[in-house]
Motif scaffolding. Structure first.
Motif, PDB file in Angstrom:
ATOM      1  N   LEU A  69      45.176  22.877  -5.083  1.00  0.00           N
ATOM      2  CA  LEU A  69      44.912  24.313  -5.092  1.00  0.00           C
ATOM      3  C   LEU A  69      43.777  24.629  -6.052  1.00  0.00           C
ATOM      4  CD1 LEU A  69      48.658  25.264  -5.368  1.00  0.00           C
ATOM      5  CD2 LEU A  69      47.270  25.633  -3.337  1.00  0.00           C
ATOM      6  N   ASP A  70      42.869  25.461  -5.605  1.00  0.00           N
ATOM      7  CA  ASP A  70      41.755  25.918  -6.435  1.00  0.00           C
ATOM      8  C   ASP A  70      41.963  27.406  -6.696  1.00  0.00           C
ATOM      9  OD1 ASP A  70      39.377  26.472  -7.698  1.00  0.00           O
ATOM     10  OD2 ASP A  70      38.113  26.173  -5.930  1.00  0.00           O
ATOM     11  N   ILE A  71      42.395  27.736  -7.896  1.00  0.00           N
ATOM     12  CA  ILE A  71      42.641  29.133  -8.256  1.00  0.00           C
ATOM     13  C   ILE A  71      41.399  29.670  -8.955  1.00  0.00           C
ATOM     14  CG2 ILE A  71      44.068  30.729  -9.589  1.00  0.00           C
ATOM     15  CD1 ILE A  71      46.372  28.800  -9.223  1.00  0.00           C
ATOM     16  N   LYS A  72      40.755  30.631  -8.306  1.00  0.00           N
ATOM     17  CA  LYS A  72      39.548  31.231  -8.855  1.00  0.00           C
ATOM     18  C   LYS A  72      39.914  32.338  -9.846  1.00  0.00           C
ATOM     19  CE  LYS A  72      36.756  28.919  -6.091  1.00  0.00           C
ATOM     20  NZ  LYS A  72      35.967  27.786  -6.629  1.00  0.00           N
ATOM     21  N   VAL A  73      39.127  32.449 -10.912  1.00  0.00           N
ATOM     22  CA  VAL A  73      39.375  33.484 -11.910  1.00  0.00           C
ATOM     23  C   VAL A  73      38.041  34.093 -12.337  1.00  0.00           C
ATOM     24  CG1 VAL A  73      39.367  31.809 -13.822  1.00  0.00           C
ATOM     25  CG2 VAL A  73      40.496  34.017 -14.121  1.00  0.00           C
ATOM     26  N   GLY A  74      38.009  35.415 -12.458  1.00  0.00           N
ATOM     27  CA  GLY A  74      36.782  36.092 -12.868  1.00  0.00           C
ATOM     28  C   GLY A  74      36.523  37.331 -12.048  1.00  0.00           C
ATOM     29  N   SER A  75      35.310  37.867 -12.171  1.00  0.00           N
ATOM     30  CA  SER A  75      34.989  39.152 -11.550  1.00  0.00           C
ATOM     31  C   SER A  75      35.068  39.108 -10.029  1.00  0.00           C
ATOM     32  CB  SER A  75      33.585  39.596 -11.973  1.00  0.00           C
ATOM     33  OG  SER A  75      32.594  38.742 -11.435  1.00  0.00           O
ATOM     34  N   GLY A  76      34.802  37.945  -9.427  1.00  0.00           N
ATOM     35  CA  GLY A  76      34.819  37.841  -7.973  1.00  0.00           C
ATOM     36  C   GLY A  76      36.087  37.246  -7.418  1.00  0.00           C
ATOM     37  N   ALA A  77      37.137  37.195  -8.241  1.00  0.00           N
ATOM     38  CA  ALA A  77      38.396  36.578  -7.821  1.00  0.00           C
ATOM     39  C   ALA A  77      39.538  37.568  -7.920  1.00  0.00           C
ATOM     40  CB  ALA A  77      38.696  35.360  -8.703  1.00  0.00           C
ATOM     41  N   ASN A 100      27.514  39.881 -11.294  1.00  0.00           N
ATOM     42  CA  ASN A 100      28.874  40.305 -10.975  1.00  0.00           C
ATOM     43  C   ASN A 100      29.245  39.842  -9.566  1.00  0.00           C
ATOM     44  OD1 ASN A 100      31.111  41.958  -9.996  1.00  0.00           O
ATOM     45  ND2 ASN A 100      30.846  43.150 -11.863  1.00  0.00           N
ATOM     46  N   ALA A 101      30.069  38.814  -9.505  1.00  0.00           N
ATOM     47  CA  ALA A 101      30.380  38.193  -8.217  1.00  0.00           C
ATOM     48  C   ALA A 101      31.022  39.174  -7.242  1.00  0.00           C
ATOM     49  CB  ALA A 101      31.295  36.983  -8.431  1.00  0.00           C
ATOM     50  N   GLN A 102      31.937  39.994  -7.728  1.00  0.00           N
ATOM     51  CA  GLN A 102      32.618  40.925  -6.831  1.00  0.00           C
ATOM     52  C   GLN A 102      31.641  41.905  -6.194  1.00  0.00           C
ATOM     53  OE1 GLN A 102      36.459  42.593  -7.973  1.00  0.00           O
ATOM     54  NE2 GLN A 102      35.715  44.638  -7.473  1.00  0.00           N
ATOM     55  N   GLU A 103      30.742  42.454  -6.991  1.00  0.00           N
ATOM     56  CA  GLU A 103      29.791  43.442  -6.469  1.00  0.00           C
ATOM     57  C   GLU A 103      28.742  42.788  -5.570  1.00  0.00           C
ATOM     58  OE1 GLU A 103      30.245  46.675  -6.715  1.00  0.00           O
ATOM     59  OE2 GLU A 103      32.088  46.191  -7.777  1.00  0.00           O
TER      60      GLU A 103
END
Length: 434
Positions: free
Chosen positions: A198-206, A350-353
């Motif tokens: 499992l690769d759990i992403k963490v941060g602005s785009g996760a 900003n990954a999410q934006e």
């Protein structure tokens, strides 16, 4: 057994039995419990939290609520991989052929994307002819004959999860770690894997915004997997900026091919090497993850990983002529550039934006009914901590006559920051949890 008694028990913060959880899952899936009672129970679970036993039992009940894949007649340890998703995450396109080329069967079901960009299935379907819909017998035959398959998820696999997730989505009970873990792991268990990475992403785009929350989720899923006799390892990796350079469906396929040929951006390469190495180790082809990494690197360097990729594309009916001319395939009609307004170092992206920008261009779905344009997206030429001068290209915008390019430029301007001082990049892989 009555659903009202189960709701009342969980409302009081008591632990539900295995029988009570299975009763709820089966009766709700079969339409015998109304949404309003299921919603009440989910909210009680959300507020009072679930114990490890409850979480494992919920996972098991959802996993066996429909058909399950039996891969026991296929030789070798079957290793599956799942990512919680992010922007530019094309890792499955790389690790599946790498691991298969090392002699480990990869039998994976993936989903379509809703949001930033397409999911793994959307990316693969951007290759002309590629087949993702298949019967279970076809699925197994691909694994037996080629050692690799990635297909779309079937309605028969873990149907309870699909129905319960839809209810969670409209009752504000999505962001609970036990419910997230049970949802992910139920599909992995139903898919028949012997081991899971499992690769759990963490941060602005996760979905997970803090390392602490990501670690709790990782430990929960590892505990579930191991309790159900599926050896499970989680990595926690950064999604504060997009992964790799490319965002968009065929754009990400091109970048995945570059990694398989021994090239590609450093961050994407490192995540792919780490996950592939763990999968090879769990597949019992090495005595350690470090030894597995050498096996993985050899498969890339001697061309066997890319050879397996081409075999995989062809066996699932994708056109090899597309792969052989991928740099020219499905190019967008327009390329605009976003340039640095000042000199300095890129301090954040900003990954999410940035993902929202890709979605606006047509690379993702705003609703389930949205139609993806496989050719559009973004290609970054600079990443966090890179030095830029005023006028340097930071990213390319690939689009098909998108009407409001000024709005896209403004959005990029707000979410790509430049400072005079060089910023230290965040760690790419924070932890590996076994």
């Amino acid at each position: 057994m009555k659903i009202i008694d189960i709701i009342d028990k969980k409302k009081k913060g008591l632990e539900l039995s295995k029988e009570e959880i299975h009763y709820f899952v089966n009766e709700y899936t079969n339409g015998n419990i109304p949404d309003y009672q299921a919603s009440a129970l989910l909210m009680a679970m959300f507020i009072n939290k679930m114990t490890p036993n409850e979480t494992a039992n919920l996972t098991l009940a959802m996993a066996y609520s429909g058909q399950t894949l039996d891969l026991s007649d296929i030789e070798g340890v079957k290793v599956d991989k799942h990512s919680t998703g992010g922007v530019g995450d094309k890792v499955s396109l790389v690790v599946a052929p790498i691991v298969a080329s090392c002699g480990i069967p990869v039998a994976k079901m993936s989903g379509r994307g809703l949001g930033f960009t397409g999911g793994t299935i959307d990316k693969l379907e951007s290759i002309e002819g590629f087949k993702t819909d298949m019967t279970i017998d076809e699925f197994k035959s691909y694994v037996k004959n080629h050692g690799i398959v990635i297909s779309g998820q079937t309605d028969e696999l873990a149907p309870a999860d699909k129905k319960i997730y839809a209810l969670r989505d409209v009752t504000s009970t999505v962001d609970d770690i036990s419910l997230i873990a049970a949802s992910i792991m139920s599909k992995k268990i139903a898919s028949g894997a012997d081991a899971i990475v499992l690769d759990i992403k963490v941060g602005s785009g996760a979905f997970m915004k803090t390392i602490e929350d990501a670690e709790i989720l990782a430990k929960t899923m590892v505990s579930i997997g191991n309790s159900l006799n599926r050896t499970t390892i989680c990595i926690i990796s950064s999604m504060d900026e997009p992964l790799g350079f490319g965002i968009g469906n065929i754009i990400e396929v091109r970048e995945a091919i570059e990694v398989l040929k021994g090239n590609g951006p450093k961050d994407l390469v490192e995540v792919c090497l780490t996950i592939s190495s763990i999968m090879v180790y769990l597949g019992k082809k090495s005595n350690s993850i470090e030894e597995a990494r050498e096996i993985v690197l050899k498969s890339i360097n001697d061309g066997s990983a890319y050879k397996k990729f081409r075999e995989w594309i062809e066996c699932q009916k994708g056109k090899l002529s597309v792969i052989d001319n991928i740099s020219e395939y499905r190019k967008a009609s327009n390329i605009d550039i976003f340039v640095a307004k000042e000199e300095g170092y890129i301090s954040s992206i900003n990954a999410q934006e940035i993902g929202k920008v890709a979605m606006l261009l047509g690379a993702g779905r705003e609703t389930k009914e949205s139609i993806i344009d496989p050719s559009v997206g973004l290609i970054f030429e600079k990443k966090v901590s890179d030095y830029v001068r005023a006028g340097d290209v930071i990213c390319q915008i690939h689009h098909n006559n998108y009407g409001n390019i000024d709005m896209i430029m403004e959005h990029l301007n707000k979410n790509i920051n430049i400072s005079k001082q060089k910023q230290t990049k965040s760690e790419l892989i924070y932890k590996i949890i076994k």
